[in-house]
Design a protein around this motif. Structure first.
Motif, PDB file in Angstrom:
ATOM      1  N   GLN A  26       0.813  -1.211   0.000  1.00  0.00           N
ATOM      2  CA  GLN A  26       0.000   0.000   0.000  1.00  0.00           C
ATOM      3  C   GLN A  26       0.851   1.268   0.000  1.00  0.00           C
ATOM      4  OE1 GLN A  26      -2.683  -0.298   3.262  1.00  0.00           O
ATOM      5  NE2 GLN A  26      -3.965  -1.842   2.273  1.00  0.00           N
ATOM      6  N   PRO A  29       4.764   3.772  -4.502  1.00  0.00           N
ATOM      7  CA  PRO A  29       4.300   4.864  -5.377  1.00  0.00           C
ATOM      8  C   PRO A  29       3.538   4.315  -6.571  1.00  0.00           C
ATOM      9  CG  PRO A  29       6.633   4.504  -5.680  1.00  0.00           C
ATOM     10  CD  PRO A  29       6.211   3.634  -4.528  1.00  0.00           C
ATOM     11  N   THR A  30       2.709   5.143  -7.164  1.00  0.00           N
ATOM     12  CA  THR A  30       1.952   4.717  -8.331  1.00  0.00           C
ATOM     13  C   THR A  30       2.839   4.783  -9.567  1.00  0.00           C
ATOM     14  OG1 THR A  30       1.186   6.970  -8.694  1.00  0.00           O
ATOM     15  CG2 THR A  30      -0.215   5.543  -7.370  1.00  0.00           C
ATOM     16  N   MET A  31       2.468   4.026 -10.587  1.00  0.00           N
ATOM     17  CA  MET A  31       3.241   3.994 -11.814  1.00  0.00           C
ATOM     18  C   MET A  31       3.044   5.296 -12.579  1.00  0.00           C
ATOM     19  SD  MET A  31       3.463   0.857 -14.398  1.00  0.00           S
ATOM     20  CE  MET A  31       2.654   1.221 -15.914  1.00  0.00           C
ATOM     21  N   GLU A  32       4.122   5.812 -13.137  1.00  0.00           N
ATOM     22  CA  GLU A  32       4.070   7.087 -13.843  1.00  0.00           C
ATOM     23  C   GLU A  32       3.413   6.896 -15.208  1.00  0.00           C
ATOM     24  OE1 GLU A  32       7.315  10.281 -15.401  1.00  0.00           O
ATOM     25  OE2 GLU A  32       7.669   9.311 -13.481  1.00  0.00           O
ATOM     26  N   GLU A  38      -2.093   9.042 -20.695  1.00  0.00           N
ATOM     27  CA  GLU A  38      -2.626   7.685 -20.561  1.00  0.00           C
ATOM     28  C   GLU A  38      -3.575   7.308 -21.680  1.00  0.00           C
ATOM     29  OE1 GLU A  38      -4.137   6.727 -16.762  1.00  0.00           O
ATOM     30  OE2 GLU A  38      -2.256   7.169 -15.762  1.00  0.00           O
ATOM     31  N   THR A  45      -3.047   3.474 -24.076  1.00  0.00           N
ATOM     32  CA  THR A  45      -2.020   3.575 -23.034  1.00  0.00           C
ATOM     33  C   THR A  45      -0.829   2.687 -23.365  1.00  0.00           C
ATOM     34  OG1 THR A  45      -3.743   4.023 -21.416  1.00  0.00           O
ATOM     35  CG2 THR A  45      -1.596   3.357 -20.561  1.00  0.00           C
TER      36      THR A  45
END
Length: 114
Positions: A26, A29-32, A38, A45
């Protein structure tokens, strides 16, 4: 019967082992997003990610070409210093610079086409 019990006891331990892994994930970091954005759907994407991968491939190709030209120029410089044939060194440097410029230009044009 004992094999069924041992199977369920193993799978229960496996499931309990997965819960902490999910809790630890959790904080990642989120994927760039790709450089082009996107897009509307999954296919767009993926195409944008492939565009970034192609641009990276061009950069890698230019880097490899630069290293090959640099190694050839250094080897020719050492040979010219020993033999005194500086014209061969000049030709290798000029052709190498033209080659690197051509590869960078082609990679830039290919990135526009992608």
């Amino acid at each position: 019967m004992t094999t069924v019990r041992s199977f369920f006891s193993r799978t229960r331990g496996l499931a309990a082992g997965l819960v902490p892994a999910q809790a630890m994930a959790q904080g990642l970091p989120t994927m760039e997003a790709p450089s082009r954005g996107e897009g509307d759907g999954l296919l767009t994407t993926l195409q944008n990610y492939l565009y970034d991968f192609g641009a990276l491939g061009g950069l890698i190709l230019a880097t490899v070409a630069f290293l090959i030209v640099a190694i050839a120029a250094i080897a020719t410089f050492n040979e010219a210093r020993v033999r005194g044939e500086w014209s061969k060194f000049g030709v290798v440097v000029v052709v190498g610079v033209v080659l690197i410029i051509a590869i960078i230009w082609l990679a830039t044009k290919a990135a526009e086409i992608l």
